[in-house]
Design a protein around this motif. Structure first.
Motif, PDB file in Angstrom:
ATOM      1  N   CYS A   1       2.755  50.597  67.147  1.00  0.00           N
ATOM      2  CA  CYS A   1       4.188  50.423  67.395  1.00  0.00           C
ATOM      3  C   CYS A   1       4.361  49.494  68.591  1.00  0.00           C
ATOM      4  O   CYS A   1       3.926  49.814  69.701  1.00  0.00           O
ATOM      5  CB  CYS A   1       4.847  51.774  67.665  1.00  0.00           C
ATOM      6  SG  CYS A   1       6.600  51.658  68.052  1.00  0.00           S
TER       7      CYS A   1
ATOM      8  N   LYS B   1       5.928  45.916  59.790  1.00  0.00           N
ATOM      9  CA  LYS B   1       6.391  46.547  58.555  1.00  0.00           C
ATOM     10  C   LYS B   1       7.896  46.796  58.616  1.00  0.00           C
ATOM     11  O   LYS B   1       8.612  46.613  57.630  1.00  0.00           O
ATOM     12  CB  LYS B   1       5.654  47.871  58.342  1.00  0.00           C
ATOM     13  CG  LYS B   1       5.953  48.535  57.007  1.00  0.00           C
ATOM     14  CD  LYS B   1       5.200  49.859  56.867  1.00  0.00           C
ATOM     15  CE  LYS B   1       3.705  49.645  56.755  1.00  0.00           C
ATOM     16  NZ  LYS B   1       2.986  50.922  56.488  1.00  0.00           N
ATOM     17  N   TYR B   2       8.376  47.216  59.788  1.00  0.00           N
ATOM     18  CA  TYR B   2       9.801  47.456  60.003  1.00  0.00           C
ATOM     19  C   TYR B   2      10.187  46.912  61.375  1.00  0.00           C
ATOM     20  O   TYR B   2       9.362  46.867  62.289  1.00  0.00           O
ATOM     21  CB  TYR B   2      10.133  48.958  59.968  1.00  0.00           C
ATOM     22  CG  TYR B   2       9.658  49.675  58.735  1.00  0.00           C
ATOM     23  CD1 TYR B   2      10.344  49.570  57.529  1.00  0.00           C
ATOM     24  CD2 TYR B   2       8.514  50.482  58.774  1.00  0.00           C
ATOM     25  CE1 TYR B   2       9.906  50.232  56.399  1.00  0.00           C
ATOM     26  CE2 TYR B   2       8.068  51.151  57.648  1.00  0.00           C
ATOM     27  CZ  TYR B   2       8.764  51.020  56.460  1.00  0.00           C
ATOM     28  OH  TYR B   2       8.325  51.673  55.340  1.00  0.00           O
TER      29      TYR B   2
ATOM     30  N   PHE C   1      15.597  50.164  53.377  1.00  0.00           N
ATOM     31  CA  PHE C   1      15.210  50.756  54.658  1.00  0.00           C
ATOM     32  C   PHE C   1      16.340  51.618  55.213  1.00  0.00           C
ATOM     33  O   PHE C   1      16.122  52.736  55.689  1.00  0.00           O
ATOM     34  CB  PHE C   1      14.846  49.637  55.636  1.00  0.00           C
ATOM     35  CG  PHE C   1      14.348  50.097  56.977  1.00  0.00           C
ATOM     36  CD1 PHE C   1      13.576  51.240  57.111  1.00  0.00           C
ATOM     37  CD2 PHE C   1      14.643  49.362  58.127  1.00  0.00           C
ATOM     38  CE1 PHE C   1      13.108  51.658  58.353  1.00  0.00           C
ATOM     39  CE2 PHE C   1      14.183  49.764  59.365  1.00  0.00           C
ATOM     40  CZ  PHE C   1      13.419  50.916  59.481  1.00  0.00           C
TER      41      PHE C   1
ATOM     42  N   GLN D   1      16.631  54.955  53.464  1.00  0.00           N
ATOM     43  CA  GLN D   1      15.590  55.888  53.904  1.00  0.00           C
ATOM     44  C   GLN D   1      15.921  56.469  55.282  1.00  0.00           C
ATOM     45  O   GLN D   1      15.791  57.672  55.517  1.00  0.00           O
ATOM     46  CB  GLN D   1      14.237  55.171  53.943  1.00  0.00           C
ATOM     47  CG  GLN D   1      13.705  54.782  52.574  1.00  0.00           C
ATOM     48  CD  GLN D   1      12.467  53.907  52.671  1.00  0.00           C
ATOM     49  OE1 GLN D   1      12.493  52.839  53.274  1.00  0.00           O
ATOM     50  NE2 GLN D   1      11.377  54.366  52.084  1.00  0.00           N
TER      51      GLN D   1
ATOM     52  N   LEU E   1      11.350  58.352  63.081  1.00  0.00           N
ATOM     53  CA  LEU E   1      11.140  57.155  62.270  1.00  0.00           C
ATOM     54  C   LEU E   1       9.773  56.535  62.545  1.00  0.00           C
ATOM     55  O   LEU E   1       9.090  56.073  61.625  1.00  0.00           O
ATOM     56  CB  LEU E   1      12.241  56.131  62.546  1.00  0.00           C
ATOM     57  CG  LEU E   1      13.639  56.469  62.032  1.00  0.00           C
ATOM     58  CD1 LEU E   1      14.634  55.395  62.457  1.00  0.00           C
ATOM     59  CD2 LEU E   1      13.635  56.618  60.518  1.00  0.00           C
TER      60      LEU E   1
ATOM     61  N   SER F   1       7.055  56.224  59.648  1.00  0.00           N
ATOM     62  CA  SER F   1       6.780  54.858  59.197  1.00  0.00           C
ATOM     63  C   SER F   1       5.308  54.640  58.871  1.00  0.00           C
ATOM     64  O   SER F   1       4.963  53.727  58.115  1.00  0.00           O
ATOM     65  CB  SER F   1       7.230  53.848  60.251  1.00  0.00           C
ATOM     66  OG  SER F   1       6.514  54.027  61.459  1.00  0.00           O
TER      67      SER F   1
ATOM     68  N   ASP G   1       5.217  55.027  55.217  1.00  0.00           N
ATOM     69  CA  ASP G   1       6.337  54.377  54.528  1.00  0.00           C
ATOM     70  C   ASP G   1       7.560  55.275  54.457  1.00  0.00           C
ATOM     71  O   ASP G   1       8.258  55.332  53.435  1.00  0.00           O
ATOM     72  CB  ASP G   1       5.923  53.934  53.126  1.00  0.00           C
ATOM     73  CG  ASP G   1       4.908  52.798  53.162  1.00  0.00           C
ATOM     74  OD1 ASP G   1       4.992  51.975  54.090  1.00  0.00           O
ATOM     75  OD2 ASP G   1       4.044  52.745  52.278  1.00  0.00           O
ATOM     76  N   LEU G   2       7.814  55.999  55.548  1.00  0.00           N
ATOM     77  CA  LEU G   2       8.983  56.867  55.705  1.00  0.00           C
ATOM     78  C   LEU G   2       9.019  58.007  54.694  1.00  0.00           C
ATOM     79  O   LEU G   2      10.080  58.528  54.364  1.00  0.00           O
ATOM     80  CB  LEU G   2      10.281  56.050  55.609  1.00  0.00           C
ATOM     81  CG  LEU G   2      10.473  54.984  56.691  1.00  0.00           C
ATOM     82  CD1 LEU G   2      11.790  54.260  56.489  1.00  0.00           C
ATOM     83  CD2 LEU G   2      10.428  55.600  58.079  1.00  0.00           C
TER      84      LEU G   2
END
Length: 249
Positions: free
Chosen positions: A3, A30-31, A171, A174, A239, A243, A246-247
């Motif tokens: 992260c 990824k996010y 996203f 989710q 989150l 994550s 993939d949540l």
């Protein structure tokens, strides 16, 4: 789960030095989540307006008379007319918003000013509007070759809009489910204020304004709703945890 946290210092300058870094890092992510403050509705932003700024120099050359019927030959009248035209460009749905940021005039003693400098910014919701608005601005300040008024326009595109992608929409759905399970208020909105998230790769899932509920940014009345600090921190932590899968809870 890796992260990364990126802090930038050129947000109000259009991200001139950080936009390349934001683009590179988002490509590897990824996010992407922006932690700007949310409004009282607890919004999460899925799209963002772009912004461009204009500097217009207007000079009055005495001794020249316009042969164009209806054309203003007085600098102040000309400037007033153009400012009114700019204000009319703002739309009710905020697809386009024009903000005058500064007006300066110069003249000798008590004489009518013979020079003016006008600065304004335009926020726009769709990338397709960029060229259209540019053409409209140049047409607004167009003068005839015989006019005693001369105009010089410079334009800087600070950020293009970032439209909501399928990845971002998915996203948000989710994240919305997670927030609902945690009983945390969340509402999808369009970001009318342009942010550095506009520099994120368009195909990446991105959400803005997931910070605490706040208001009055940039004013003396800026505030944060303290209760929202805990709620939003829990949502962010959850989150990050989810994550990695993939949540998926």
């Amino acid at each position: 789960m890796k992260c990364g946290i990126l802090l930038i210092s050129d947000e109000t300058a259009g991200g001139r030095t950080s936009k390349g870094l934001i683009g590179d890092l988002s490509n590897k992510s990824k996010y992407v989540i922006g932690l700007q403050g949310a409004g009282l509705s607890g919004q999460a932003t899925t799209s963002f307006s772009g912004v461009m700024k204009y500097n217009v120099e207007i000079k009055y050359a005495p001794g020249k008379l316009s042969k164009t019927k209806g054309e203003q030959t007085d600098l102040i009248s000309f400037l007033t007319q153009k400012i009114n035209a700019l204000r009319k460009m703002t739309t009710k749905d905020e697809d386009v918003s024009v903000a005058i940021t500064s007006i300066n005039t110069q003249g000798l003693d008590e004489a009518t000013p013979d020079f003016a400098n006008l600065n304004f910014r335009i926020r726009f919701r769709s990338p397709d509007l960029s060229q259209q608005l540019k053409d409209q601005i140049y047409k607004t300040f167009e003068v005839s070759a015989t006019s005693p008024i001369k105009v010089n326009i410079s334009r800087t595109l600070l950020r293009l809009p970032l439209m909501e992608s399928e990845a971002t929409a998915s996203f948000y759905e989710q994240v919305s489910k997670v927030a609902k399970n945690l009983e945390i208020r969340l509402q999808k909105e369009h970001g009318t204020s342009s942010t550095s998230l506009c520099h994120v790769s368009p195909d990446k899932p991105v959400l803005g304004n997931l910070g605490p509920i706040s208001g009055g940014m940039g004013t003396r009345n800026e505030y944060v709703v303290r209760d929202s600090l805990l709620d939003r921190s829990i949502l962010l932590a959850y989150l990050i945890y989810l994550s990695a899968n993939d949540l998926k809870e």
